[in-house]
Design an enzyme around this catalytic site. Structure first.
Site, PDB file in Angstrom:
ATOM      1  N   LYS A 217     -14.451  -8.585   5.352  1.00 15.04           N
ATOM      2  CA  LYS A 217     -14.724  -7.036   5.837  1.00 15.04           C
ATOM      3  C   LYS A 217     -14.446  -6.016   4.817  1.00 15.04           C
ATOM      4  O   LYS A 217     -13.297  -5.833   4.532  1.00 15.04           O
ATOM      5  CB  LYS A 217     -13.741  -6.638   7.243  1.00 15.04           C
ATOM      6  CG  LYS A 217     -14.382  -5.721   7.953  1.00 15.04           C
ATOM      7  CD  LYS A 217     -13.424  -4.785   8.639  1.00 15.04           C
ATOM      8  CE  LYS A 217     -12.475  -4.083   7.872  1.00 15.04           C
ATOM      9  NZ  LYS A 217     -13.555  -2.901   6.942  1.00 15.04           N
ATOM     10  N   GLY A 270      -4.943  -2.685   0.694  1.00 17.82           N
ATOM     11  CA  GLY A 270      -5.349  -1.541   1.235  1.00 17.82           C
ATOM     12  C   GLY A 270      -3.779  -0.582   1.592  1.00 17.82           C
ATOM     13  O   GLY A 270      -2.755  -1.089   0.777  1.00 17.82           O
ATOM     14  N   SER A 271      -3.734   0.047   2.763  1.00 20.51           N
ATOM     15  CA  SER A 271      -2.324   0.633   2.978  1.00 20.51           C
ATOM     16  C   SER A 271      -1.270  -0.018   3.572  1.00 20.51           C
ATOM     17  O   SER A 271      -2.054  -1.036   4.163  1.00 20.51           O
ATOM     18  CB  SER A 271      -2.988   1.956   3.818  1.00 20.51           C
ATOM     19  OG  SER A 271      -3.483   1.474   4.815  1.00 20.51           O
ATOM     20  N   VAL A 274      -1.806  -0.333   7.534  1.00 18.69           N
ATOM     21  CA  VAL A 274      -2.747  -1.170   8.017  1.00 18.69           C
ATOM     22  C   VAL A 274      -2.217  -2.844   7.728  1.00 18.69           C
ATOM     23  O   VAL A 274      -2.468  -3.675   8.684  1.00 18.69           O
ATOM     24  CB  VAL A 274      -4.112  -1.226   7.423  1.00 18.69           C
ATOM     25  CG1 VAL A 274      -5.034  -2.291   7.656  1.00 18.69           C
ATOM     26  CG2 VAL A 274      -4.746   0.244   8.058  1.00 18.69           C
ATOM     27  N   GLU A 298      -1.754  -6.741  -0.978  1.00 18.74           N
ATOM     28  CA  GLU A 298      -1.331  -5.739  -1.828  1.00 18.74           C
ATOM     29  C   GLU A 298      -1.424  -4.277  -1.427  1.00 18.74           C
ATOM     30  O   GLU A 298      -2.513  -3.838  -0.806  1.00 18.74           O
ATOM     31  CB  GLU A 298      -1.916  -5.840  -3.131  1.00 18.74           C
ATOM     32  CG  GLU A 298      -2.037  -7.281  -3.573  1.00 18.74           C
ATOM     33  CD  GLU A 298      -0.331  -7.614  -3.969  1.00 18.74           C
ATOM     34  OE1 GLU A 298       0.422  -6.708  -4.248  1.00 18.74           O
ATOM     35  OE2 GLU A 298       0.090  -8.793  -3.999  1.00 18.74           O
ATOM     36  N   CYS A 332      -4.116   2.568  -6.540  1.00 22.73           N
ATOM     37  CA  CYS A 332      -2.747   2.284  -6.362  1.00 22.73           C
ATOM     38  C   CYS A 332      -1.919   2.569  -7.243  1.00 22.73           C
ATOM     39  O   CYS A 332      -0.742   2.477  -6.882  1.00 22.73           O
ATOM     40  CB  CYS A 332      -2.838   0.914  -5.448  1.00 22.73           C
ATOM     41  SG  CYS A 332      -3.467  -0.372  -6.733  1.00 22.73           S
ATOM     42  N   GLU A 430       3.174   8.537  -0.826  1.00 30.38           N
ATOM     43  CA  GLU A 430       1.831   8.171  -1.606  1.00 30.38           C
ATOM     44  C   GLU A 430       0.698   9.214  -1.114  1.00 30.38           C
ATOM     45  O   GLU A 430       0.566   9.350   0.137  1.00 30.38           O
ATOM     46  CB  GLU A 430       1.192   6.941  -1.023  1.00 30.38           C
ATOM     47  CG  GLU A 430       0.007   6.373  -1.839  1.00 30.38           C
ATOM     48  CD  GLU A 430      -0.618   5.094  -1.501  1.00 30.38           C
ATOM     49  OE1 GLU A 430      -0.460   4.728  -0.408  1.00 30.38           O
ATOM     50  OE2 GLU A 430      -0.882   4.450  -2.530  1.00 30.38           O
TER      51      GLU A 430
HETATM   52  P1  NAD Z   1      -7.061   1.191   4.361  1.00 29.80           P
HETATM   53  O1  NAD Z   1      -5.777   0.745   4.478  1.00 29.80           O
HETATM   54  O2  NAD Z   1      -7.436   2.480   4.932  1.00 29.80           O
HETATM   55  O3  NAD Z   1      -8.208   0.339   4.299  1.00 29.80           O
HETATM   56  C1  NAD Z   1      -8.150  -1.113   3.956  1.00 29.80           C
HETATM   57  C2  NAD Z   1      -9.056  -1.893   4.442  1.00 29.80           C
HETATM   58  O4  NAD Z   1      -8.372  -2.134   5.811  1.00 29.80           O
HETATM   59  C3  NAD Z   1     -10.573  -1.232   4.826  1.00 29.80           C
HETATM   60  O5  NAD Z   1     -11.356  -2.421   4.789  1.00 29.80           O
HETATM   61  C4  NAD Z   1     -10.217  -0.883   6.214  1.00 29.80           C
HETATM   62  O6  NAD Z   1     -11.408  -0.915   7.046  1.00 29.80           O
HETATM   63  C5  NAD Z   1      -9.457  -1.853   6.883  1.00 29.80           C
HETATM   64  N1  NAD Z   1      -8.758  -1.594   8.062  1.00 29.80           N
HETATM   65  C6  NAD Z   1      -8.388  -0.280   8.380  1.00 29.80           C
HETATM   66  N2  NAD Z   1      -7.831  -0.441   9.684  1.00 29.80           N
HETATM   67  C7  NAD Z   1      -7.649  -1.593  10.097  1.00 29.80           C
HETATM   68  C8  NAD Z   1      -7.168  -2.198  11.218  1.00 29.80           C
HETATM   69  N3  NAD Z   1      -6.515  -1.600  12.188  1.00 29.80           N
HETATM   70  N4  NAD Z   1      -7.190  -3.603  11.124  1.00 29.80           N
HETATM   71  C9  NAD Z   1      -7.827  -4.225  10.321  1.00 29.80           C
HETATM   72  N5  NAD Z   1      -8.217  -3.561   9.119  1.00 29.80           N
HETATM   73  C10 NAD Z   1      -8.311  -2.265   8.967  1.00 29.80           C
HETATM   74  O7  NAD Z   1      -6.839   1.634   2.658  1.00 29.80           O
HETATM   75  P2  NAD Z   1      -7.885   2.370   1.617  1.00 29.80           P
HETATM   76  O8  NAD Z   1      -7.944   3.680   1.928  1.00 29.80           O
HETATM   77  O9  NAD Z   1      -9.354   1.401   1.466  1.00 29.80           O
HETATM   78  O10 NAD Z   1      -7.362   2.126   0.203  1.00 29.80           O
HETATM   79  C11 NAD Z   1      -6.043   2.943  -0.178  1.00 29.80           C
HETATM   80  C12 NAD Z   1      -5.048   2.052  -0.009  1.00 29.80           C
HETATM   81  O11 NAD Z   1      -4.892   0.864  -0.693  1.00 29.80           O
HETATM   82  C13 NAD Z   1      -3.840   2.809  -0.579  1.00 29.80           C
HETATM   83  O12 NAD Z   1      -2.383   2.912   0.048  1.00 29.80           O
HETATM   84  C14 NAD Z   1      -3.656   2.047  -2.052  1.00 29.80           C
HETATM   85  O13 NAD Z   1      -2.282   2.089  -2.451  1.00 29.80           O
HETATM   86  C15 NAD Z   1      -3.839   0.837  -1.613  1.00 29.80           C
HETATM   87  N6  NAD Z   1      -4.365  -0.241  -2.535  1.00 29.80           N
HETATM   88  C16 NAD Z   1      -3.303  -1.113  -2.974  1.00 29.80           C
HETATM   89  C17 NAD Z   1      -3.826  -1.961  -3.965  1.00 29.80           C
HETATM   90  C18 NAD Z   1      -2.854  -2.834  -4.641  1.00 29.80           C
HETATM   91  O14 NAD Z   1      -3.041  -3.825  -5.327  1.00 29.80           O
HETATM   92  N7  NAD Z   1      -1.487  -2.761  -4.373  1.00 29.80           N
HETATM   93  C19 NAD Z   1      -5.011  -1.817  -4.636  1.00 29.80           C
HETATM   94  C20 NAD Z   1      -5.785  -0.909  -4.223  1.00 29.80           C
HETATM   95  C21 NAD Z   1      -5.394   0.035  -3.124  1.00 29.80           C
END
Ligand code: NAD
Length: 546
Positions: A217, A270-271, A274, A298, A332, A430
């Protein structure tokens, strides 16, 4: 036969080199090529289907993709998946599982090595242009991400996997011991973020390389470039069903997948919030699963730059400006809190303010712009909220930037906040935007300063220290040992390169399984130890019984 039975018989080839980063200087062939590709892509916005079991699926629930730097510009449309399509994708993955797991690793790896070759040979234009348009990266940021890091994952992960397969136990005379690195029994759910096309490439491909099947996804704000990744897999010969492409409702897709007995793992970036909800969903369904799922995530960061009193200030400032504001701080790893010594406060702030004010903000289609639009309106509003609250906070002073304008695209000026409070909101949370908050520490007590860095945020992703004396560097390395999974000495805290700085952090930043290293690949195998005895016992009696 099993990969581990066939590997280790021949010497391992050397580790591949990283993809060369193109410069896009005026007059360069790559600049002409990317301009032509951008024009062609804008002229022909695709209608993007789901890909399930190799088939295009159109749900009729269509969403527009608009360029973050110009929201009047429609650059594509995509069909959204829901619960039904999620179930179809998991079924298609399971149908493909056996043949893919039985395929020799050399052949599985060849698919991804070929994908890397295709990128270098011309697909780089598609990946870079779609990342510029869809994610608002300037060409250089798109190059280091969508082109180079993606190709690196596709070349370096197979080489790391070969080394894992070759890692075999000792066998005494009369026996053979083999570790059979099996894929997981079920499908892996890959959920990728918007901010790196390369992460969207790695999350499904790393488990797939190790013999797993995947339901992927992508984030709704990176569907355009992620679609080109999916097309690239097809062009490289990935069999249908191995990776299924499922943009759509996160809740509905997750809800349908997380209940299935064949749910074998989550590969998430992602965050933190989530990720926590995904982990809880898996925990709630634990008794339904055939095996304990592998959960790799991550997540967020609040990455620091620490400037020692004897640091090279010019290096510290230039690296922090890049680390904080490249890709609008939406990495990130982006530098978002900076600690400077009180004894050199004025000198450092003067340079920081001057350099921050020099950065031009605007469309990624115009080359002089260092800072481009943030990803969407929700991100814009969140970041602006942090800036507005800092403006109203008597402990904070905005030294540069602070302007926000979403009339055409989601533009936020690179913003420098000076905080008199070490734990104010912008020092601790953040923000994920082009905002750097600075605190001047009391440099008569270095231990207290490091303790502050270590304890201000729940994250531990990246951090950088600028210092000259080796004792000082060692002091920082030791005092901040658990404050960052990727630690930089005299460099910016961003820009980890696959195979050279394996990436990930602990605490609230994730499971620290280090993307681009064997530690990550290990999570996608379930080893079986096989002992064969050449001359088994034929009498049950031991000599001591006599
Ligand atoms: P996000 O958490 O909003 O989204 C990440 C993914 O999760 C997307 O595909 C989103 O559609 C999905 N998602 C959202 N809600 C969900 C749910 N309820 N159930 C399942 N999936 C769901 O993050 P973003 O805005 O895409 O990215 C930014 C975040 O990612 C920041 O917090 C950043 O620090 C983090 N990030 C971390 C790394 C790392 O390696 N540590 C790398 C890149 C980004």
């Amino acid at each position: 036969m099993f990969d581990s039975l066939l590997s280790g018989m021949e010497p391992l080839p050397p580790m591949p080199e990283n993809e060369t980063v193109k410069g896009y200087a005026p007059g360069s062939p790559e600049r002409a090529a990317i301009e032509a590709e951008l024009k062609a892509m804008m002229a022909d916005p695709p209608e993007i289907p789901l890909i399930i079991g190799g088939e295009e699926v159109r749900t009729g629930r269509v969403k527009e993709i608009r360029a973050p730097f110009d929201h009047s510009l429609v650059i594509g449309r995509y069909h959204e998946a829901g619960e039904k399509e999620a179930a179809m994708a998991a079924d298609a993955a399971m149908k493909a599982a056996r043949a893919w797991a039985d395929m020799h690793f050399r052949d599985r790896a060849a698919v991804f090595r070929k994908a890397a070759g295709l990128i270098s040979g011309g697909w780089w234009k598609k990946l870079a242009a779609s990342t510029v348009l869809g994610q608002s990266k300037n060409v250089y940021q798109a190059e280091i991400d969508a082109v180079c890091e993606t190709a690196d994952f596709f070349r370096i992960n197979p080489a790391l996997a070969e080394r894992l397969y070759a890692d075999q136990p000792r066998s005494d005379a009369g026996e053979s011991n083999i570790m059979d690195y099996r894929p997981l029994e079920g499908f892996v759910y890959a959920v990728s973020p918007f901010n790196f096309t390369a992460i969207a490439a790695n999350l499904p491909s790393a488990p797939a390389m190790m013999g797993n099947v995947v339901v992927w996804k992508p984030a709704s704000t990176s569907v355009l470039s992620n679609w080109w990744l999916m097309k690239l897999y097809e062009a490289a010969g990935l069999p249908p069903g191995v990776i299924n492409f499922l943009p759509g409702s996160a809740r509905a897709i997750t809800g349908a997948l997380v209940k299935r007995p064949d749910f074998a793992g989550i590969h998430f970036t992602g965050s933190t919030s989530v990720f926590n909800s995904l982990w809880k969903g898996a925990a709630e369904n634990l008794s339904a699963y055939r095996a304990y799922p592998r959960i790799v995530g991550e997540t967020g960061g609040k990455d620091f730059v620490f400037v020692h009193p004897d640091a090279d200030v010019d290096a510290a400032v230039a690296c922090t400006v890049r680390g904080a504001f490249e890709y609008q701080g939406q990495k990130c790893s982006a530098a978002s809190r900076m600690y400077i010594p009180r004894s050199r406060k004025k000198e450092i702030l003067d340079k920081l303010v001057a350099q921050t004010r020099e950065l031009r903000v605007g469309s990624p289609l115009e080359y002089g712009n260092f800072v481009n639009a943030v990803i969407d309106e929700a991100a814009f509003d969140t970041i602006k909220g942090y800036i507005d609250r800092a403006r109203a906070n008597p402990a904070c002073e905005i030294l540069a930037g602070g302007g926000c304008d979403k009339s055409r695209g989601y533009f936020i000026e690179p913003t420098l906040i000076l905080s008199a409070e070490p734990r104010s909101e912008p020092m601790a949370e953040e923000i994920f935007g082009p905002v750097l908050t600075v605190y001047a520490y009391d440099d008569s007590d270095m231990d207290a300063a490091y303790a502050l860095v270590d304890s201000t945020s729940p994250y531990a992703l990246t951090g950088a220290v600028f210092a000259r004396n080796r004792h000082d560097i060692n002091h920082a390395l030791s005092a901040l040992r658990n404050a960052a999974g990727n630690f930089y000495v005299n460099d910016k805290p961003t820009g980890a390169v696959v195979g050279r700085q394996p990436f990930g952090g602990a605490r609230g930043s994730g499971t620290n399984d280090k993307a681009g290293s064997v530690l990550n690949l290990i999570r996608w195998v379930s080893p079986r130890a096989i002992k064969e005895t050449y001359s088994p016992a034929r009498d049950w009696r031991y000599p001591f019984l006599g």
